[in-house]
Design a protein around this motif. Structure first.
Motif, PDB file in Angstrom:
ATOM      1  N   LYS A  24      85.672  15.464  39.683  1.00  0.00           N
ATOM      2  CA  LYS A  24      85.196  16.820  39.460  1.00  0.00           C
ATOM      3  C   LYS A  24      83.742  16.899  39.012  1.00  0.00           C
ATOM      4  N   THR A  25      83.337  16.044  38.068  1.00  0.00           N
ATOM      5  CA  THR A  25      81.991  16.218  37.514  1.00  0.00           C
ATOM      6  C   THR A  25      81.209  14.931  37.304  1.00  0.00           C
ATOM      7  N   LYS A  26      81.903  13.797  37.233  1.00  0.00           N
ATOM      8  CA  LYS A  26      81.234  12.564  36.823  1.00  0.00           C
ATOM      9  C   LYS A  26      80.005  12.254  37.656  1.00  0.00           C
ATOM     10  N   LYS A  27      80.092  12.449  38.977  1.00  0.00           N
ATOM     11  CA  LYS A  27      78.989  12.094  39.853  1.00  0.00           C
ATOM     12  C   LYS A  27      77.839  13.100  39.769  1.00  0.00           C
ATOM     13  N   GLU A  28      78.080  14.229  39.110  1.00  0.00           N
ATOM     14  CA  GLU A  28      77.064  15.267  39.053  1.00  0.00           C
ATOM     15  C   GLU A  28      76.514  15.460  37.646  1.00  0.00           C
ATOM     16  N   ILE A  29      76.734  14.518  36.758  1.00  0.00           N
ATOM     17  CA  ILE A  29      76.283  14.653  35.389  1.00  0.00           C
ATOM     18  C   ILE A  29      74.756  14.760  35.342  1.00  0.00           C
ATOM     19  N   LEU A  30      74.269  15.747  34.592  1.00  0.00           N
ATOM     20  CA  LEU A  30      72.841  16.005  34.473  1.00  0.00           C
ATOM     21  C   LEU A  30      72.450  15.963  33.004  1.00  0.00           C
ATOM     22  N   LEU A  31      71.156  16.115  32.748  1.00  0.00           N
ATOM     23  CA  LEU A  31      70.683  16.073  31.367  1.00  0.00           C
ATOM     24  C   LEU A  31      71.343  17.142  30.510  1.00  0.00           C
ATOM     25  N   SER A  32      71.582  18.308  31.083  1.00  0.00           N
ATOM     26  CA  SER A  32      72.196  19.397  30.322  1.00  0.00           C
ATOM     27  C   SER A  32      73.579  19.020  29.812  1.00  0.00           C
ATOM     28  N   ASP A  33      74.231  18.041  30.466  1.00  0.00           N
ATOM     29  CA  ASP A  33      75.564  17.608  30.049  1.00  0.00           C
ATOM     30  C   ASP A  33      75.527  16.672  28.844  1.00  0.00           C
ATOM     31  N   ILE A  34      74.392  16.039  28.608  1.00  0.00           N
ATOM     32  CA  ILE A  34      74.330  15.044  27.534  1.00  0.00           C
ATOM     33  C   ILE A  34      73.354  15.416  26.427  1.00  0.00           C
ATOM     34  N   MET A  35      72.686  16.568  26.566  1.00  0.00           N
ATOM     35  CA  MET A  35      71.736  16.995  25.542  1.00  0.00           C
ATOM     36  C   MET A  35      72.389  17.997  24.606  1.00  0.00           C
ATOM     37  N   ILE A  36      72.032  17.908  23.338  1.00  0.00           N
ATOM     38  CA  ILE A  36      72.590  18.775  22.306  1.00  0.00           C
ATOM     39  C   ILE A  36      71.724  20.037  22.192  1.00  0.00           C
ATOM     40  N   GLY A  37      72.382  21.187  22.122  1.00  0.00           N
ATOM     41  CA  GLY A  37      71.647  22.450  22.025  1.00  0.00           C
ATOM     42  C   GLY A  37      71.636  23.177  23.361  1.00  0.00           C
ATOM     43  N   ASN A  38      71.793  24.485  23.300  1.00  0.00           N
ATOM     44  CA  ASN A  38      71.902  25.279  24.528  1.00  0.00           C
ATOM     45  C   ASN A  38      70.639  25.257  25.381  1.00  0.00           C
TER      46      ASN A  38
ATOM     47  N   SER B  34      67.939  22.974  24.930  1.00  0.00           N
ATOM     48  CA  SER B  34      67.176  21.723  24.855  1.00  0.00           C
ATOM     49  C   SER B  34      66.781  21.204  26.230  1.00  0.00           C
ATOM     50  N   SER B  35      67.736  21.184  27.167  1.00  0.00           N
ATOM     51  CA  SER B  35      67.434  20.643  28.493  1.00  0.00           C
ATOM     52  C   SER B  35      66.424  21.518  29.226  1.00  0.00           C
ATOM     53  N   LYS B  36      66.527  22.857  29.070  1.00  0.00           N
ATOM     54  CA  LYS B  36      65.587  23.770  29.730  1.00  0.00           C
ATOM     55  C   LYS B  36      64.173  23.583  29.185  1.00  0.00           C
TER      56      LYS B  36
ATOM     57  N   ILE C 228      68.604  14.516  20.278  1.00  0.00           N
ATOM     58  CA  ILE C 228      68.474  15.605  21.240  1.00  0.00           C
ATOM     59  C   ILE C 228      69.356  15.270  22.441  1.00  0.00           C
ATOM     60  N   ILE C 229      69.295  14.004  22.876  1.00  0.00           N
ATOM     61  CA  ILE C 229      70.323  13.463  23.768  1.00  0.00           C
ATOM     62  C   ILE C 229      71.429  12.930  22.869  1.00  0.00           C
ATOM     63  N   ASN C 230      72.654  13.323  23.131  1.00  0.00           N
ATOM     64  CA  ASN C 230      73.784  12.950  22.290  1.00  0.00           C
ATOM     65  C   ASN C 230      73.880  11.424  22.156  1.00  0.00           C
ATOM     66  N   PRO C 231      73.744  10.894  20.931  1.00  0.00           N
ATOM     67  CA  PRO C 231      73.770   9.431  20.739  1.00  0.00           C
ATOM     68  C   PRO C 231      75.122   8.786  21.029  1.00  0.00           C
ATOM     69  N   ASP C 232      76.172   9.609  21.196  1.00  0.00           N
ATOM     70  CA  ASP C 232      77.482   9.054  21.531  1.00  0.00           C
ATOM     71  C   ASP C 232      77.518   8.488  22.953  1.00  0.00           C
ATOM     72  N   PHE C 233      76.559   8.919  23.804  1.00  0.00           N
ATOM     73  CA  PHE C 233      76.551   8.448  25.183  1.00  0.00           C
ATOM     74  C   PHE C 233      75.824   7.112  25.288  1.00  0.00           C
ATOM     75  N   GLN C 234      76.411   6.211  26.060  1.00  0.00           N
ATOM     76  CA  GLN C 234      75.801   4.907  26.281  1.00  0.00           C
ATOM     77  C   GLN C 234      74.647   5.027  27.270  1.00  0.00           C
ATOM     78  N   ASP C 235      73.855   3.971  27.335  1.00  0.00           N
ATOM     79  CA  ASP C 235      72.686   3.982  28.217  1.00  0.00           C
ATOM     80  C   ASP C 235      73.072   4.167  29.684  1.00  0.00           C
ATOM     81  N   THR C 236      74.235   3.628  30.085  1.00  0.00           N
ATOM     82  CA  THR C 236      74.647   3.765  31.482  1.00  0.00           C
ATOM     83  C   THR C 236      74.832   5.228  31.872  1.00  0.00           C
ATOM     84  N   THR C 237      75.332   6.030  30.937  1.00  0.00           N
ATOM     85  CA  THR C 237      75.516   7.451  31.207  1.00  0.00           C
ATOM     86  C   THR C 237      74.175   8.171  31.261  1.00  0.00           C
TER      87      THR C 237
END
Length: 244
Positions: A134-148, A150-152, A190-199
């Motif tokens: 559904k979404t894994k292949k389309e993950i963008l910065l807005s998916d991993i950045m904190i704040g409504n 921030s990515s914009k 600003i980028i969620n630190p829970d995400f690994q570098d691969t993500t």
């Protein structure tokens, strides 16, 4: 993977339980590959029933990143490879299991390894199937950045600095510097630190239509920022309310 986390403490009584279980599986003829196939089917069916909301997607991504079992350890490692299909990635995990099991002489550890591998496969692949379809292949910065916003704000900044064009295509040649800018955002949450570098790499590749291999990323983040990058960090700090 940490051996203590995988096998825990050794107890003599577990050996008496382990041997009958090993014999049971041998008599039934259910080898690890067959047992794994059942878990894969179960995970796929469970994931197929999920109606993934934006909130669930973000939660599942974080859960996937935090998985720490024998199967997920190897699956996430091989998942970064673009030269292997899903079946080959599963085979890689099986090969690692067999390699580990062949080194064991304890029946209790054999059963612990098998349980960790199969349960880990089901947990890992449930999240993988739920996200990948559904979404894994389309993950963008807005998916991993904190704040409504921030990515914009960040994308607008990159366009203004001519790092990317209007279609988000990467314009700069120095990928290492570009990678460090994103690492700066992760270090400052600003980028969620829970995400690994691969993500983060995957999000960058999708966002900027460019390739960022794991080796380049790993080497880039250990290099000291240049004077130019320090200026960029200062400007981003003002825009994103980072204490720098």
């Amino acid at each position: 993977m940490d051996q203590k986390k995988l096998y825990g403490r050794w107890n003599l009584w577990e050996e008496f339980v382990g041997y009958p279980m090993m014999i049971y599986y041998r008599i039934r003829g259910e080898r690890i590959q067959k047992l794994l196939s059942k878990r894969i089917d179960k995970a796929k069916q469970k994931a197929g029933k999920i109606i993934l909301t934006e909130k669930m997607k973000n939660e599942f991504l974080i859960q996937y990143e935090k998985l720490d079992n024998f199967f997920s350890f190897h699956f996430k490692d091989i998942y970064a490879s673009r030269n292997h299909n899903f079946e080959e990635k599963i085979q890689y995990c099986l090969d690692q299991y067999r390699k580990e099991s062949n080194s064991l002489i304890s029946s209790s550890n054999m059963m612990k390894l098998q349980g960790n591998f199969l349960n880990g496969a089901e947990a890992t692949l449930f999240l993988y199937f739920a996200l990948d379809s559904k979404t894994k292949k389309e993950i963008l910065l807005s998916d991993i950045m904190i704040g409504n916003n921030s990515s914009k704000i960040f994308i607008a900044f990159l366009k203004d600095k001519k790092f990317i064009d209007e279609n988000h295509n990467l314009l700069v040649d120095q990928k290492s510097s570009f990678i460090r800018i994103h690492r700066f955002l992760k270090d400052n949450h600003i980028i969620n630190p829970d995400f690994q570098d691969t993500t983060i790499i995957e999000a960058m590749e999708n966002e900027y239509n460019a390739n960022f291999d794991k080796g380049t990323f790993s080497r880039a983040i250990i290099v000291k920022p240049s004077h130019f990058e320090e200026i960029v960090y200062q400007e981003l700090s003002k825009l994103l309310n980072i204490k720098y």
